[in-house]
Design an enzyme around this catalytic site. Sequence first.
Site, PDB file in Angstrom:
ATOM      1  N   CYS A 113       0.674  -1.161   0.140  1.00  0.00           N
ATOM      2  CA  CYS A 113       0.062   0.076  -0.099  1.00  0.00           C
ATOM      3  C   CYS A 113       0.880   1.328   0.024  1.00  0.00           C
ATOM      4  O   CYS A 113       1.962   1.319   0.702  1.00  0.00           O
ATOM      5  CB  CYS A 113      -0.830   0.046   0.936  1.00  0.00           C
ATOM      6  SG  CYS A 113      -1.991  -1.433   1.315  1.00  0.00           S
ATOM      7  N   ARG A 154       3.824  -0.352  -4.842  1.00  0.00           N
ATOM      8  CA  ARG A 154       3.649  -0.836  -3.563  1.00  0.00           C
ATOM      9  C   ARG A 154       2.425  -1.651  -3.387  1.00  0.00           C
ATOM     10  O   ARG A 154       1.959  -2.235  -2.459  1.00  0.00           O
ATOM     11  CB  ARG A 154       3.646   0.418  -2.529  1.00  0.00           C
ATOM     12  CG  ARG A 154       4.719   1.122  -2.448  1.00  0.00           C
ATOM     13  CD  ARG A 154       4.727   2.327  -1.234  1.00  0.00           C
ATOM     14  NE  ARG A 154       4.693   1.624   0.024  1.00  0.00           N
ATOM     15  CZ  ARG A 154       5.909   1.303   0.697  1.00  0.00           C
ATOM     16  NH1 ARG A 154       6.777   1.782   0.446  1.00  0.00           N
ATOM     17  NH2 ARG A 154       5.236   1.034   1.998  1.00  0.00           N
ATOM     18  N   TRP A 193      -2.646  -3.019  -1.711  1.00  0.00           N
ATOM     19  CA  TRP A 193      -2.472  -4.225  -1.815  1.00  0.00           C
ATOM     20  C   TRP A 193      -3.114  -4.903  -0.771  1.00  0.00           C
ATOM     21  O   TRP A 193      -2.969  -4.788   0.563  1.00  0.00           O
ATOM     22  CB  TRP A 193      -0.899  -4.691  -1.535  1.00  0.00           C
ATOM     23  CG  TRP A 193      -0.303  -5.831  -1.881  1.00  0.00           C
ATOM     24  CD1 TRP A 193      -0.221  -6.451  -2.954  1.00  0.00           C
ATOM     25  CD2 TRP A 193      -0.325  -6.965  -0.880  1.00  0.00           C
ATOM     26  NE1 TRP A 193       0.267  -7.797  -2.883  1.00  0.00           N
ATOM     27  CE2 TRP A 193      -0.003  -8.042  -1.727  1.00  0.00           C
ATOM     28  CE3 TRP A 193      -0.684  -7.171   0.384  1.00  0.00           C
ATOM     29  CZ2 TRP A 193       0.479  -9.538  -1.193  1.00  0.00           C
ATOM     30  CZ3 TRP A 193      -0.254  -8.449   0.977  1.00  0.00           C
ATOM     31  CH2 TRP A 193       0.157  -9.441   0.162  1.00  0.00           C
ATOM     32  N   ASN A 230      -1.733   2.187   5.706  1.00  0.00           N
ATOM     33  CA  ASN A 230      -0.888   1.119   5.108  1.00  0.00           C
ATOM     34  C   ASN A 230      -0.517   0.220   6.387  1.00  0.00           C
ATOM     35  O   ASN A 230       0.160   0.976   7.260  1.00  0.00           O
ATOM     36  CB  ASN A 230       0.590   1.550   4.387  1.00  0.00           C
ATOM     37  CG  ASN A 230       1.397   0.655   4.159  1.00  0.00           C
ATOM     38  OD1 ASN A 230       1.296  -0.387   4.097  1.00  0.00           O
ATOM     39  ND2 ASN A 230       2.757   1.427   4.210  1.00  0.00           N
ATOM     40  N   GLY A 231      -0.613  -1.105   6.153  1.00  0.00           N
ATOM     41  CA  GLY A 231      -0.455  -1.672   7.524  1.00  0.00           C
ATOM     42  C   GLY A 231      -1.524  -2.661   7.973  1.00  0.00           C
ATOM     43  O   GLY A 231      -2.265  -2.892   6.934  1.00  0.00           O
ATOM     44  N   LYS A 241      12.878 -15.118 -10.795  1.00  0.00           N
ATOM     45  CA  LYS A 241      12.413 -14.104 -11.917  1.00  0.00           C
ATOM     46  C   LYS A 241      11.434 -14.335 -13.017  1.00  0.00           C
ATOM     47  O   LYS A 241      10.705 -13.867 -13.362  1.00  0.00           O
ATOM     48  CB  LYS A 241      13.763 -13.491 -12.806  1.00  0.00           C
ATOM     49  CG  LYS A 241      14.858 -12.442 -12.018  1.00  0.00           C
ATOM     50  CD  LYS A 241      14.134 -10.871 -11.537  1.00  0.00           C
ATOM     51  CE  LYS A 241      13.393 -10.979 -10.171  1.00  0.00           C
ATOM     52  NZ  LYS A 241      14.090 -11.099  -9.057  1.00  0.00           N
ATOM     53  N   GLU A 286       7.955 -14.756 -11.326  1.00  0.00           N
ATOM     54  CA  GLU A 286       7.034 -13.785 -10.764  1.00  0.00           C
ATOM     55  C   GLU A 286       6.742 -12.743 -11.910  1.00  0.00           C
ATOM     56  O   GLU A 286       5.757 -12.225 -11.813  1.00  0.00           O
ATOM     57  CB  GLU A 286       7.919 -13.048  -9.459  1.00  0.00           C
ATOM     58  CG  GLU A 286       9.014 -12.144 -10.122  1.00  0.00           C
ATOM     59  CD  GLU A 286       9.736 -11.591  -8.980  1.00  0.00           C
ATOM     60  OE1 GLU A 286       9.034 -11.011  -7.972  1.00  0.00           O
ATOM     61  OE2 GLU A 286      10.963 -11.167  -8.960  1.00  0.00           O
ATOM     62  N   LYS A 330       6.017  -4.316  -4.151  1.00  0.00           N
ATOM     63  CA  LYS A 330       7.473  -4.235  -4.017  1.00  0.00           C
ATOM     64  C   LYS A 330       8.089  -4.158  -2.669  1.00  0.00           C
ATOM     65  O   LYS A 330       9.049  -4.722  -2.320  1.00  0.00           O
ATOM     66  CB  LYS A 330       7.724  -2.890  -4.776  1.00  0.00           C
ATOM     67  CG  LYS A 330       9.362  -2.477  -4.968  1.00  0.00           C
ATOM     68  CD  LYS A 330      10.032  -3.159  -6.013  1.00  0.00           C
ATOM     69  CE  LYS A 330      11.378  -2.950  -6.001  1.00  0.00           C
ATOM     70  NZ  LYS A 330      12.048  -4.063  -6.824  1.00  0.00           N
TER      71      LYS A 330
HETATM   72  O1  M6R Z   1      12.926  -4.998   0.036  1.00  0.00           O
HETATM   73  P1  M6R Z   1      13.319  -6.645   0.157  1.00  0.00           P
HETATM   74  O2  M6R Z   1      14.510  -6.829  -0.519  1.00  0.00           O
HETATM   75  O3  M6R Z   1      13.371  -6.751   1.760  1.00  0.00           O
HETATM   76  O4  M6R Z   1      12.296  -7.308  -0.534  1.00  0.00           O
HETATM   77  C1  M6R Z   1      12.288  -8.789  -0.585  1.00  0.00           C
HETATM   78  C2  M6R Z   1      11.362  -9.577  -1.389  1.00  0.00           C
HETATM   79  O5  M6R Z   1       9.960  -9.103  -1.257  1.00  0.00           O
HETATM   80  C3  M6R Z   1      11.735  -9.221  -2.781  1.00  0.00           C
HETATM   81  O6  M6R Z   1      13.265  -9.563  -3.025  1.00  0.00           O
HETATM   82  C4  M6R Z   1      10.754  -9.913  -3.683  1.00  0.00           C
HETATM   83  O7  M6R Z   1      11.230 -11.544  -3.744  1.00  0.00           O
HETATM   84  C5  M6R Z   1      11.116  -9.365  -5.230  1.00  0.00           C
HETATM   85  N1  M6R Z   1       9.778  -9.638  -5.631  1.00  0.00           N
HETATM   86  C6  M6R Z   1      11.842 -10.081  -6.089  1.00  0.00           C
HETATM   87  O8  M6R Z   1      12.002  -9.711  -7.200  1.00  0.00           O
END
Ligand code: M6R
Length: 612
Positions: free
Chosen positions: A2, A27, A74, A100-101, A489, A492, A607
């Site tokens: 969010c 987000r 989200w 958000n939360g 990759k 996702e 993200k």
């Molecule tokens: O912001 P962070 O690096 O802590 O996030 C961790 C994962 O959520 C993040 O790497 C996620 O797996 C991505 N979508 C990978 O591309």
Amino acid sequence: MCGIVGYIGFREAWPIVLKGLKRLEYRGYDSAGIALIDDQNLNIYKKAGKVKELEDFAAEKNLSGSIGMGHTRWATHGAPSDRNSHPHTSQDGQLSIIHNGIIENYATLKEELISRGHSFNSDTDTEVLIHLIEDIYKNNEVDLSEAVRLALKEVTGAYAIVVMDEKNPNQLIAARKGSPMVIGVGQGEYFIASDATPIVEYTKNVIYLNDNEIAFLKRDELEIKHLDNVVQTPYIQELELKLEMLEKGGYEHFMLKEIYEQPRSIRDCMRGRIYPEEGKVQLGGLKEFTDKLKNIDRIIIVACGTSWHAGLVGEYLIEEYARIPVEVEYASEFRYRNPIITEKDVVIAISQSGETADTMAAIEMAKEKGATIFGICNVVGASIPRITHAGVYTHAGPEIGVASTKAFTAQVTVLTLMAFYMAQQKGTITNSKLTELLTELDCIPDKIHAALQSNDIIKEVSAKIKDASNCLFLGRGSGFPVALEGALKLKEISYIHAEGYPAAEMKHGPIALIDEEMPVVFIATKNSSYEKVISNIQEVKARKGQVIAIVTEGDVEVKKMVDYCIEIPDASEAFLPLLATIPLQLLSYHIAVMRGCNVDQPRNLAKSVTVE
Ligand code: M6R
């Protein structure tokens, strides 16, 4: 998860908030909504789907007002729908909120509120919070600021909220606990956002709100209080972020731009930290802990997703060069299993966003048990760098594509530097070896540039395998985490089921999947496991699998036996992950584009994962 934006000032709020939501869409993109106050009327527009759908929906409506707030969602509590979209309102419609939360005790609070006559229009935890604020406001003879403060004291969970009052169009109230919030300070205006990207084009002066703080914003006045009612002195910082960093810069997608930025982002990550001629690594962030590093017994790396894969690469490098035992843990598992941690341990938390809820909880737990915590983070000023004892920023610049690319290679670069730094402090590496490695590391950005030149070949390979339903990625040694990252990759962003495996493990199960329909991507570069990987390739070929091999430039042996070859420049084993990752990023990018997928905003993802 969010994104939230708020504005109070002298300009029209709608375009500022809308543009801000587009910047924060990474987000979450399940729904979007904006509230504005115009001449004492609160107008709320909200829509399931992307911010663009909200924009089209509201196009012909009254969008005036110089105070406003917006939200991109989200979904956690309640399906993505118009009615569950934020902003939510109080029973009488006077107050509105974005959030958000997660409010963890929302069900109990909701029951109590229902028993006091409240009724709800959504399935969200957020709506419960605004009703609670309203309830306290009406029944306790306090002003709204105090009602918000008292309500937040009853709430458990995480939040970044903004509250607006139809009857007071000269005030926004914002608060945070566990979810990020930045306040932009202008002349006669204030901005609020989940990160600085919606703010940067209006002001460079920002305040990062701390946990348990509430901000009361008027056009010409800002007051910040602790939840315990103690007034805080705001600390204004200057943003280093530049507007052009947030644009696509001529690329079709942010992901492609970010892949191509890697020669630059890795150079930025190393700048001022390596001195090849002297055989020296300098990490200012860890300087205070030099003595500690000489005597540590163990390092535990905690992270999630791609950052966890970077952690696995770190394990190879730190054990190889600094000879310190390393354990790599999923933060989400680590935090719940009462691990044995002592004051002698160093925990390295890796996170691009610096806001991942599980990683933050793992840090807090390890901190309580006395460990020293280092952070590796990309977003400057995020929560993780503020709760760690020390750390190293990756300096990759804003990563907007939800699939992590340049942040991963920057994390690996930092871990490489850390491994060399620790080796240097502990004396487990000779100066001449370090000089040799650093000289080579200094050239890695150029080699990445060269690796990117295979884009056309990768595109051709992508066209051949784009319709596969499954795909295997195999590697050995530090090629294994690269295989895991390649598989993540692909799945996702293209929604093809993909698995990463240590190549030798294939025969213990996954080999059963192999037939002529199954593409198998091998990391088959010239390093210590080259011959063994060749045997694994033969095992796949014997079962008619289609093999795509990432090979060292000039390779002839692997080329003879596989279907497609993608070359990368030759490099020492230590730098293999940095180079071998590049073609895998391009492969998943092209496949996703060819399959018509939304590369930058893949379904169901966000993200920044600020919920557990
Ligand atoms: O912001 P962070 O690096 O802590 O996030 C961790 C994962 O959520 C993040 O790497 C996620 O797996 C991505 N979508 C990978 O591309």
